[in-house]
Design a protein around this motif. Structure first.
Motif, PDB file in Angstrom:
ATOM      1  N   PHE A 246     -19.277 -21.358 -61.010  1.00 38.01           N
ATOM      2  CA  PHE A 246     -18.271 -20.314 -60.875  1.00 38.01           C
ATOM      3  C   PHE A 246     -17.568 -20.368 -59.530  1.00 38.01           C
ATOM      4  O   PHE A 246     -16.674 -19.592 -59.246  1.00 38.01           O
ATOM      5  N   ARG A 247     -18.052 -21.222 -58.669  1.00 34.86           N
ATOM      6  CA  ARG A 247     -17.331 -21.445 -57.413  1.00 34.86           C
ATOM      7  C   ARG A 247     -17.317 -22.951 -57.182  1.00 34.86           C
ATOM      8  O   ARG A 247     -18.305 -23.624 -57.474  1.00 34.86           O
ATOM      9  N   ALA A 248     -16.212 -23.456 -56.679  1.00 35.37           N
ATOM     10  CA  ALA A 248     -16.134 -24.894 -56.439  1.00 35.37           C
ATOM     11  C   ALA A 248     -14.935 -25.219 -55.563  1.00 35.37           C
ATOM     12  O   ALA A 248     -13.985 -24.441 -55.469  1.00 35.37           O
ATOM     13  N   PHE A 249     -15.037 -26.352 -54.926  1.00 36.79           N
ATOM     14  CA  PHE A 249     -13.882 -26.914 -54.228  1.00 36.79           C
ATOM     15  C   PHE A 249     -13.015 -27.636 -55.248  1.00 36.79           C
ATOM     16  O   PHE A 249     -13.474 -28.036 -56.317  1.00 36.79           O
ATOM     17  N   GLY A 250     -11.766 -27.891 -54.881  1.00 34.95           N
ATOM     18  CA  GLY A 250     -10.877 -28.647 -55.754  1.00 34.95           C
ATOM     19  C   GLY A 250     -10.582 -27.853 -57.019  1.00 34.95           C
ATOM     20  O   GLY A 250     -10.317 -26.653 -56.959  1.00 34.95           O
ATOM     21  N   ASP A 251     -10.630 -28.560 -58.161  1.00 36.93           N
ATOM     22  CA  ASP A 251     -10.415 -27.900 -59.439  1.00 36.93           C
ATOM     23  C   ASP A 251      -9.159 -27.029 -59.447  1.00 36.93           C
ATOM     24  O   ASP A 251      -9.179 -25.862 -59.861  1.00 36.93           O
TER      25      ASP A 251
ATOM     26  N   LEU B 250     -10.944 -19.497 -59.559  1.00 36.04           N
ATOM     27  CA  LEU B 250     -12.042 -20.189 -58.885  1.00 36.04           C
ATOM     28  C   LEU B 250     -11.831 -20.087 -57.387  1.00 36.04           C
ATOM     29  O   LEU B 250     -10.701 -20.097 -56.900  1.00 36.04           O
ATOM     30  N   THR B 251     -12.920 -19.981 -56.650  1.00 34.68           N
ATOM     31  CA  THR B 251     -12.821 -19.940 -55.201  1.00 34.68           C
ATOM     32  C   THR B 251     -13.847 -20.885 -54.595  1.00 34.68           C
ATOM     33  O   THR B 251     -14.848 -21.207 -55.229  1.00 34.68           O
ATOM     34  N   ALA B 252     -13.577 -21.317 -53.370  1.00 33.92           N
ATOM     35  CA  ALA B 252     -14.549 -22.160 -52.669  1.00 33.92           C
ATOM     36  C   ALA B 252     -15.292 -21.352 -51.628  1.00 33.92           C
ATOM     37  O   ALA B 252     -16.080 -21.898 -50.865  1.00 33.92           O
ATOM     38  N   GLU B 253     -15.057 -20.069 -51.605  1.00 31.05           N
ATOM     39  CA  GLU B 253     -15.717 -19.258 -50.588  1.00 31.05           C
ATOM     40  C   GLU B 253     -17.222 -19.305 -50.780  1.00 31.05           C
ATOM     41  O   GLU B 253     -17.720 -19.053 -51.870  1.00 31.05           O
ATOM     42  N   PRO B 254     -17.964 -19.642 -49.719  1.00 25.55           N
ATOM     43  CA  PRO B 254     -19.416 -19.765 -49.890  1.00 25.55           C
ATOM     44  C   PRO B 254     -20.117 -18.435 -49.727  1.00 25.55           C
ATOM     45  O   PRO B 254     -19.571 -17.502 -49.129  1.00 25.55           O
ATOM     46  N   GLU B 255     -21.292 -18.389 -50.260  1.00 23.97           N
ATOM     47  CA  GLU B 255     -22.170 -17.268 -49.996  1.00 23.97           C
ATOM     48  C   GLU B 255     -23.112 -17.752 -48.893  1.00 23.97           C
ATOM     49  O   GLU B 255     -23.747 -18.793 -49.024  1.00 23.97           O
ATOM     50  N   VAL B 256     -23.164 -17.033 -47.778  1.00 21.59           N
ATOM     51  CA  VAL B 256     -23.962 -17.507 -46.643  1.00 21.59           C
ATOM     52  C   VAL B 256     -25.223 -16.672 -46.538  1.00 21.59           C
ATOM     53  O   VAL B 256     -25.163 -15.441 -46.567  1.00 21.59           O
ATOM     54  N   THR B 257     -26.343 -17.355 -46.450  1.00 23.60           N
ATOM     55  CA  THR B 257     -27.613 -16.665 -46.262  1.00 23.60           C
ATOM     56  C   THR B 257     -28.163 -17.066 -44.903  1.00 23.60           C
ATOM     57  O   THR B 257     -28.011 -18.203 -44.478  1.00 23.60           O
ATOM     58  N   TYR B 258     -28.798 -16.101 -44.274  1.00 25.44           N
ATOM     59  CA  TYR B 258     -29.403 -16.396 -42.978  1.00 25.44           C
ATOM     60  C   TYR B 258     -30.904 -16.231 -43.103  1.00 25.44           C
ATOM     61  O   TYR B 258     -31.413 -15.334 -43.762  1.00 25.44           O
ATOM     62  N   HIS B 259     -31.635 -17.162 -42.474  1.00 26.21           N
ATOM     63  CA  HIS B 259     -33.082 -17.038 -42.466  1.00 26.21           C
ATOM     64  C   HIS B 259     -33.576 -17.432 -41.094  1.00 26.21           C
ATOM     65  O   HIS B 259     -33.180 -18.448 -40.544  1.00 26.21           O
TER      66      HIS B 259
ATOM     67  N   ALA C 104     -14.590 -22.323 -42.596  1.00 24.54           N
ATOM     68  CA  ALA C 104     -14.423 -23.763 -42.775  1.00 24.54           C
ATOM     69  C   ALA C 104     -14.346 -24.119 -44.250  1.00 24.54           C
ATOM     70  O   ALA C 104     -13.526 -24.938 -44.673  1.00 24.54           O
ATOM     71  N   PHE C 105     -15.194 -23.510 -45.050  1.00 22.48           N
ATOM     72  CA  PHE C 105     -15.187 -23.805 -46.488  1.00 22.48           C
ATOM     73  C   PHE C 105     -13.817 -23.477 -47.078  1.00 22.48           C
ATOM     74  O   PHE C 105     -13.198 -24.279 -47.772  1.00 22.48           O
ATOM     75  N   LYS C 106     -13.370 -22.271 -46.775  1.00 23.72           N
ATOM     76  CA  LYS C 106     -12.114 -21.831 -47.379  1.00 23.72           C
ATOM     77  C   LYS C 106     -10.939 -22.672 -46.884  1.00 23.72           C
ATOM     78  O   LYS C 106     -10.062 -23.053 -47.650  1.00 23.72           O
ATOM     79  N   ARG C 107     -11.001 -22.987 -45.588  1.00 22.74           N
ATOM     80  CA  ARG C 107      -9.906 -23.757 -45.011  1.00 22.74           C
ATOM     81  C   ARG C 107      -9.801 -25.139 -45.630  1.00 22.74           C
ATOM     82  O   ARG C 107      -8.722 -25.615 -45.963  1.00 22.74           O
TER      83      ARG C 107
ATOM     84  N   ILE D 127     -27.560 -20.996 -44.653  1.00 23.97           N
ATOM     85  CA  ILE D 127     -27.235 -21.761 -45.855  1.00 23.97           C
ATOM     86  C   ILE D 127     -25.890 -21.264 -46.356  1.00 23.97           C
ATOM     87  O   ILE D 127     -25.707 -20.051 -46.537  1.00 23.97           O
ATOM     88  N   ALA D 128     -24.962 -22.177 -46.544  1.00 21.26           N
ATOM     89  CA  ALA D 128     -23.684 -21.804 -47.149  1.00 21.26           C
ATOM     90  C   ALA D 128     -23.621 -22.514 -48.489  1.00 21.26           C
ATOM     91  O   ALA D 128     -23.725 -23.733 -48.551  1.00 21.26           O
ATOM     92  N   ASN D 129     -23.481 -21.727 -49.526  1.00 25.09           N
ATOM     93  CA  ASN D 129     -23.527 -22.328 -50.847  1.00 25.09           C
ATOM     94  C   ASN D 129     -22.309 -21.935 -51.659  1.00 25.09           C
ATOM     95  O   ASN D 129     -21.921 -20.777 -51.717  1.00 25.09           O
ATOM     96  N   THR D 130     -21.737 -22.944 -52.296  1.00 30.57           N
ATOM     97  CA  THR D 130     -20.643 -22.743 -53.224  1.00 30.57           C
ATOM     98  C   THR D 130     -21.007 -23.509 -54.483  1.00 30.57           C
ATOM     99  O   THR D 130     -21.114 -24.724 -54.432  1.00 30.57           O
ATOM    100  N   GLY D 131     -21.263 -22.781 -55.559  1.00 33.05           N
ATOM    101  CA  GLY D 131     -21.591 -23.474 -56.798  1.00 33.05           C
ATOM    102  C   GLY D 131     -23.065 -23.413 -57.122  1.00 33.05           C
ATOM    103  O   GLY D 131     -23.778 -22.495 -56.691  1.00 33.05           O
ATOM    104  N   ASP D 132     -23.571 -24.424 -57.863  1.00 31.24           N
ATOM    105  CA  ASP D 132     -24.926 -24.316 -58.380  1.00 31.24           C
ATOM    106  C   ASP D 132     -25.930 -25.271 -57.731  1.00 31.24           C
ATOM    107  O   ASP D 132     -26.980 -25.542 -58.284  1.00 31.24           O
ATOM    108  N   GLY D 133     -25.597 -25.797 -56.547  1.00 34.09           N
ATOM    109  CA  GLY D 133     -26.631 -26.470 -55.767  1.00 34.09           C
ATOM    110  C   GLY D 133     -27.574 -25.409 -55.245  1.00 34.09           C
ATOM    111  O   GLY D 133     -27.287 -24.212 -55.318  1.00 34.09           O
ATOM    112  N   ARG D 134     -28.704 -25.821 -54.707  1.00 31.10           N
ATOM    113  CA  ARG D 134     -29.667 -24.800 -54.316  1.00 31.10           C
ATOM    114  C   ARG D 134     -30.431 -25.244 -53.084  1.00 31.10           C
ATOM    115  O   ARG D 134     -30.670 -26.435 -52.876  1.00 31.10           O
TER     116      ARG D 134
END
Lengths: 524, 893
Positions: free
Chosen positions: A339-344, A384-393, A228-231, A275-282
């Motif tokens: 280092f990762r973001a949408f748009g741009d 730049l890519t919008a691909e998220p890093e997904v963590t599972y907990h 979904a992020f990439k799309r 958690i799917a994260n792209t960029g520097d939110g946390r």
């Protein structure tokens, strides 16, 4: 001028300017405003924008410190203007969800604020989505994400059968079952103009999903999130390339594509937390230890120069001769902090594509010098890519809450401090250890000072009904002792618009509270 | 200073198995926390062998704290034998061990000051009497005032103490410095110095009392807990302990914090309404220049703290605004021995301490002690025989003045058990002022959170409790509330004080606190005027209402025995009468209606519900054909008061209401509006013409609505108890509980006409009254009209003000009100002539009529005119027969 800005930097030891690239400034309050006028960007260019471009230029306006003070009620009304709480409704007096509810809030530093937030319950699948979006170079991209990303995620998670149903309904003009139930603050708006465009892109997406999936298949959450992020990023890019016959929409899709945004999204379904994260939110989990204290468990990785893996990844994607330029001064191409973001798209499209799109674009673009700016050393896009890093907990009973925050929060408060403040707030008891004198030699005066300080710490809690508001109060007003100093808070909030961004970034926080009993029950 | 934390663990009863521990008569006390260092050993102790419990005793006292030992001591002194004192742990191991050890007479009511005064004298001589050191030091104490209002209340206290004969001085801030080296006086306006106050070591006093009691033959058994109390036919018969039963006639519950639970553990449950709160005080190490042990105790009530010298340092605690109630769910909730210190909670008190004594800043902390104290719903202790069970006595709920009260309270209770009643009026402390309705744990928990801070709060006239309200209400409560009623509470019942007219605002609760003219002055004035000139409705449903019925004439016989007035009257007559005790004193003051030949309706003051019930029950023969029922809850009482009351009622009923057909002091059951069976009585409680309507509750709203709509053309309005009080006091009507008590006879308050001397019927108290009639009364209830008193500018009287005659102390006021008719303040009170040869002198008319009377309000004396009869003839409309004058006069307060 330069000295002024260095002074400010020195004062805070951090660099507020995230990006030196061009943007479409977004000065009117609503990005989709009807009052848009050609040339508005130039006319309204403020020192704020100047600074974002070239911080070394400093300010044009003199930095007059307004020395008026806000009273505690005024402070509260500012802090509470955007607060929102949601409690998961109970059935038969029982809350069967692992999520008790969430508190969210945001405090602008930019005018208008460039952060966005979203929260929604998935109606066709299970689970709840929460996200924090931090825009840069304008708020357009963050705004688009806040409206669109959850639909993409929700659709990506739908089983084949539901997709069929959905498509048939649209095809035959029947009303759709809603996919999401939004939990929105009145200030969280959706743009009406673009909704048709957004919908048709979304429909194309699910049609493709329909083609790719087989009956009986239920998509994996992790893959759905990444997909979904990439799309969505792809659609943003495509829409800007294709343009729109409507001049306003055309301009709008370009603004979305040329601005950028990070996204940090949580999906909670029972005990499964993604958690799917792209960029520097946390995203940070508050874990209650057996002794009642709280510790922080970070569930996402920041995508910026501080993350060595991320630097390595970026470098590996480009020829070795670019190694020095691709990450420069802790920024991507020396310009962009995340280092990762949408748009741009300036970091994604080839130079030719950028030129072509801009030439065919509305006239307003031509008047804006910055859109024509091409990042230096721009050889092998995309950077730049919008691909998220997904963590599972997998949630455990001791996992009491999750804090999603934009970097405005994390750069003012350490995550451990964040978790302590929220934990103490939510549990209602202040896990300040009770004082015992024991065998120590303590004078009445020393004890008195200590008690007064502890009291100040507690008293700030009672003013807030919203955990996120409480956290913002601490983030902005904390003094060196870690307690809220009203005077400091008042000064920080009375900063004039053009100064505020120097002292702090937009802060957006969502705090999700978990239900330990349900989590414990589901574990067994 | 022994470090006793460790030893406490080693010796704590919880750790040592009971069998191994010393269960002997008693052994050396373990000084657990070592607050009070006092080496003690008891020579007669049999360390190894537990003394067996006796199989029977005359009286069993449960609780070996200061209160229990004091009761044992005083009983023994009065000649009682076979006294057994049981203590579940060690003697004085509860609140007594931890309490601060201050004995002060600065108490809110005189009877408490008297008890403290006696305790002080007792503790002083105890060391001599027993040879046990008690740590008694006569330090004196200083009550500080930070503002004028506090200073006024201290001055009022001073004039009250002078009446009892306690030495005290109102002093200037500068003089405080001379008495105490540490006090910062910059923000003080004055102080009260009580030179007689002292400090003791409470466990040592406890020990001394125990030694003295043991010397008088009291058997003391430690480590013996009472499981429950056995009751047969309403009498205590035995006590079941964990070491076997003891048969006994009397049981005394002095279990302190656990008194509530012990009461519940009796076969017939006994309500002991008290609740614990944590109480903190601070101990410091010795100051650089150690504080002298005789440094006065400082009570800074505005700062909510007290401070005394302790081993060269100080001991300072307080009564905070936000107390922490404890033991709501009973004793198992927390261990008394392991109470936690809470510094954050103590912060306001520490701030106040450092403000008062800034030089303590560098003083080192020794310990913060958490000592739970028990509190009662009205800030007064619980004393006396319980209403339901004969022989079951209680002395508990000391509101953190246990040490100050223990001596005097123990004496009073011992007298009570010996002679049937103490030597002084202890109604304010009588456990029978409460009933089961105050026993809810939630109520107690909420109320004590208000009571504890109230100990040091400024108390102005007519303050009310704010918590635990709206428990009992009339069915008209909501109606009255929407019409602006402001409420006060009596015995859990909400009663309207006055009605705030729409559009008018009164001051906020805190701001309306004043010793001067209150903000409701004009509102009550208007209500009084309406009562005088038109008609008012007062909801008086809180009254206690009993019905006594019998098959034969047993009911009449009982009442003739109990009541001073003749009840053998025609059916329908109302009789005002006192119920007297053997001394001729009022146990109750009531109105009795003869409903039929053998059934009577008894109306008593609100707070008599428990006391009157138990008084009648106590004297009632065990006859199945004689039946007493509490019908308080069945009837709503409306008082129609004023000259037009008759007109209103006659429109609502076909019965003629004229005095010819419905003479005064008559009761008729009639219909009012649609409602039938309303008991209409031609009497009021204020001396104004009017009617009392006793309405079955389901008709209450209907009757009220009818009365209000019909009354409109007569100018009817609601009135409250403040108007009622003003009316009854200007008419010189005494009120039981306020003016009348069990030591006041009808002769002393001019009510001879309500005593059936002319009949031969014997009644309780007849002999005493006859003797008094012979000898003449030595005190007399009089009415004082203040002169030269500026209502706007001068302090208002309340009650308890000293009365001076020709400059000599002659008595005390018991109630007061502003009379809107006289435009003067009226005080009611008792005076007695000075005794010349030691025997009390008899009151003569000259004593009253000739003499310059003055009333002392907070040290300022106002001339007053003394009267034996009301001024009614001057201003009432003489519409009714003369005997209207002899109207009921009790409940209105």
């Amino acid at each position: 001028m330069a000295t002024t800005s260095q002074l400010f930097r020195a004062l805070h030891g951090r660099d507020f300017s995230r990006i030196w690239t061009s943007s479409f400034s977004c000065q009117t309050h609503l990005p989709c405003c009807q009052s848009f006028q050609p040339g508005a960007c130039l006319n309204q260019r403020s020192p704020n924008i100047e600074r974002r471009w070239y911080p070394t230029r400093g300010f044009r306006t003199s930095a007059v410190q307004h020395s008026y003070h806000l009273s505690p009620p005024q402070v509260n009304s500012i802090l509470k203007a955007n607060e929102y709480s949601f409690k998961v409704p109970e059935f038969d007096g029982k809350n069967l969800s692992t999520v008790l509810g969430f508190d969210s809030n945001q405090l602008p530093a930019n005018a208008p604020i460039e952060d966005r937030r979203s929260a929604a319950t998935c109606l066709q699948t299970r689970g709840m989505l929460l996200g924090v979006f931090d825009g840069h170079a304008g708020c357009a991209c963050a705004q688009a994400l806040s409206e669109r990303l959850f639909y993409y995620i929700a659709v990506a998670m739908l089983p084949h059968e539901t997709l069929v149903e959905l498509e048939n309904a649209v095809e035959s003009g029947r009303p759709l079952h809603p996919i999401l139930q939004w939990h929105k603050h009145p200030n969280d708006y959706f743009s009406k103009e673009a909704s048709r465009l957004y919908f048709s892109s979304l429909r194309t997406y699910w049609q493709e999903l329909l083609d790719l999936s087989n009956p009986g298949e239920t998509p994996d959450v992790r893959e759905a999130l990444i997909n979904a992020f990439k799309r969505l990023d792809n659609d943003i890019s495509l829409e800007a390339q294709v343009g729109d016959p409507n001049a306003f929409l055309h301009y709008w899709v370009l603004r979305v594509a040329f601005s950028g945004a990070t996204a940090c999204v949580a999906h909670v379904d029972g005990n499964d937390l993604h958690i799917a994260n792209t960029g520097d939110g946390r995203a940070v989990l508050g874990v209650q230890e057996p002794d009642g204290s709280f510790s922080a468990l970070t569930l996402s990785n920041d995508h910026n120069a501080q993350n060595e893996d991320e630097v390595r990844r970026v470098r590996s994607e480009h020829p070795p001769n670019e190694a020095k330029t691709v990450v420069k001064q802790d920024r991507l191409l020396g310009l962009l902090m995340p280092f990762r973001a949408f748009g741009d798209v300036k970091f994604k499209w080839s130079i030719e594509l950028q030129r072509r799109v801009l030439e065919s674009g509305p006239d307003q673009l031509h008047q804006n010098e910055h859109t024509k700016f091409i990042p230096p050393n721009y050889h092998t896009p995309p950077y730049l890519t919008a691909e998220p890093e997904v963590t599972y907990h997998r949630l455990r009973p001791q996992d009491r809450f999750l804090v999603l925050g934009s970097d405005g929060l994390w750069e003012t408060l350490h995550r451990q401090e964040v978790v302590r403040i929220v934990g103490e707030y939510l549990t209602g008891v202040h896990q300040q250890q009770p004082i015992t004198v024991g065998g120590y030699r303590v004078t009445l005066g020393q004890m008195h000072g200590l008690l007064l300080e502890r009291k100040a710490r507690i008293s700030s809690t009672f003013e807030d009904q919203n955990a996120a508001t409480h956290l913002i109060r601490h983030a902005v007003g904390n003094n060196e002792f870690g307690t809220v100093d009203h005077e400091r808070l008042s000064k920080m909030l009375s900063l004039p618009e053009e100064l505020a961004r120097m002292y702090r970034d937009d802060i957006t926080i969502i705090i999700v509270q978990f239900n330990p009993h349900v989590i414990g029950g589901q574990q067994n | 200073m022994r470090s006793c934390v460790r030893s406490s663990r080693a010796l704590s009863p919880a750790v040592l198995p009971r069998l191994l521990s010393d269960t002997g008569c008693w052994g050396p006390r373990s000084d657990r926390r070592g607050l009070w260092n006092s080496p003690r050993s008891f020579t007669t102790a049999t360390e190894t062998q537990p003394t067996p419990l006796p199989g029977q005793a005359r009286v069993v006292i449960c609780g070996g704290g200061i209160v229990g030992t004091s009761v044992a001591y005083h009983l023994a002194k009065l000649g009682w034998t076979e006294i057994v004192l049981l203590e579940q742990g060690r003697l004085g191991a509860g609140t007594t061990r931890l309490c601060a050890g201050i004995v002060s007479v600065a108490k809110s009511i005189s009877i408490e000051s008297k008890m403290a005064h006696y305790s002080n004298a007792l503790y002083e001589r105890l060391e001599e009497e027993t040879g046990v050191k008690t740590g008694f030091v006569k330090t004196g104490s200083l009550c500080l005032a930070q503002n004028q209002d506090r200073f006024l209340s201290l001055k009022r206290l001073a004039s009250r103490l002078k009446v009892i004969g306690i030495n005290c001085n109102v002093i200037k801030p500068k003089e405080v410095t001379k008495l105490h080296p540490l006090v910062n006086i910059h923000d003080l306006v004055g102080a009260l110095h009580l030179p007689g106050d002292g400090v003791v070591s409470p466990p040592d006093v406890n020990h001394a009392l125990a030694v003295a009691a043991a010397n008088h033959g009291v058997q003391i058994h430690e480590r013996t807990s009472v499981n429950h109390v056995l009751v047969e036919k309403g009498h205590v018969t035995a006590v079941e302990t964990d070491r076997g039963p003891i048969e006994c006639e009397f049981f005394v519950n002095c279990a302190g914090q656990w008194a509530y639970e012990l009461g519940q553990a009796s076969e017939v449950k006994v309500s002991v309404p008290l609740h614990g709160c944590e109480h903190f005080y601070l101990l410091t190490k010795p100051l650089q220049e150690p504080l002298q042990p005789n440094t006065p105790v400082v009570m800074d009530m505005d700062g909510r703290i007290y401070v005394r010298a302790w081993q060269g340092g100080i001991l300072s605690g307080g009564f905070e605004k936000n107390p922490k109630p404890i033991f709501t769910e009973g004793r198992n909730q927390l261990d008394f021995q392991n109470m936690q210190e809470d510094w954050d909670h103590f912060e306001p008190m520490l701030s106040a301490l450092l403000r008062r004594m800034p030089s303590l800043d560098s003083c080192e902390i020794h310990q913060l002690v958490n000592c739970p104290e028990s509190f009662t719903p009205d800030m007064r202790c619980l004393m006396g025989e319980t209403p339901g069970v004969h022989g079951y006595f209680v002395l508990a709920g000391m509101n953190s003045s246990g040490l100050s009260f223990a001596g005097g309270a123990g004496k009073y209770l011992a007298e009570w058990m010996t002679y049937g009643y103490p030597s002084d009026n202890v109604w304010p402390l009588d456990i029978k002022r409460f009933g089961n309705l105050q026993s809810s744990r939630t109520f107690l928990r909420h109320r004590v959170m208000e009571v504890m801070p109230l100990l040091y709060e400024l108390k102005v006239p007519r303050w009310d409790f704010q918590t635990g309200r709206q428990l009992r209400t009339s069915p008209l409560y909501d109606r009255l509330d929407t019409q602006g009623a402001r409420w006060m509470e009596k015995h859990g019942f909400e009663r309207a004080k006055y009605f705030v007219p729409p559009g008018k605002d009164l001051l906020a609760l805190d701001q309306s606190k004043t010793f001067y003219k209150p903000d409701w002055f004009d509102i009550v004035g208007a209500e009084v005027k309406c009562c005088k000139e038109a008609v008012c409705v007062i909801d008086m449903s809180s009254f206690t209402k009993f019905e006594l019925t019998s098959s034969g004439d047993q009911a009449l016989e009982l009442l003739q025995h109990l009541c001073a007035n003749d009840l053998d009257v025609p059916v329908g007559h109302i009789v005002h009468t006192g119920m007297l005790n053997e001394r001729g004193g009022y146990e109750n003051d009531c109105s009795v209606v003869r409903l039929s030949k053998n059934s009577f309706f008894i109306i008593s003051p609100t707070d008599q519900q428990v006391h009157c019930w138990s008084w009648i029950k106590k004297h009632m023969p065990n006859d199945p054909h004689l039946h007493l029922e509490d019908v308080s809850w069945k009837y709503t009482a409306l008082n129609l008061i004023g000259p037009r009351a008759m007109d209103v009622l006659s429109e609502l009923s076909y019965v003629s209401m004229t005095p010819e057909h419905f003479p005064s002091l008559f009761c008729k059951e009639m219909s009012v509006g649609y409602a039938n069976g309303i008991r209409v009585m031609s009497m009021t409680h204020t001396g104004e013409p009017g009617f009392m309507l006793y309405i079955p509750i389901e008709y209450a709203l209907h009757v009220y609505n009818e009365v209000m709509s019909v009354g409109q053309k007569y100018g009817i309005r609601n009135a409250g108890y403040y108007a009622l009080r003003s009316l009854r006091i200007e008419k010189f009507f005494a009120f039981w509980g306020q003016d009348l008590d069990s030591f006041t006879t009808p002769l002393e308050c001019g009510r001879e006409f309500r005593v059936k001397f002319d009949k031969d019927t014997d009644f309780l108290g007849r002999d005493a009254l006859l003797r008094q009639r012979q000898e003449g009364v030595t005190r007399r209830f009089i009415m004082l009209v203040l002169e030269d008193h500026d209502t706007e500018l001068d302090l208002w009287p309340w009650w308890g003000e000293p009365i001076y005659r020709n400059g000599e102390l002659a008595g005390v006021t018991t109630s007061s009100a502003y009379s809107y008719t006289l435009e003067r303040h009226v005080c009611l009170g008792f005076v007695s002539p000075p005794s010349l040869d030691g025997t009390p002198a008899v009151v003569t008319p000259d004593f009253i009529n000739r003499g310059d009377y003055e009333v002392d309000i907070a040290g300022q004396r106002f001339p007053a005119k003394a009267k034996l009869y009301p001024f009614s003839s001057l201003f009432t409309q003489q519409r009714r027969r003369k005997d209207d004058m002899e109207l009921s006069n009790f409940q209105a307060k």
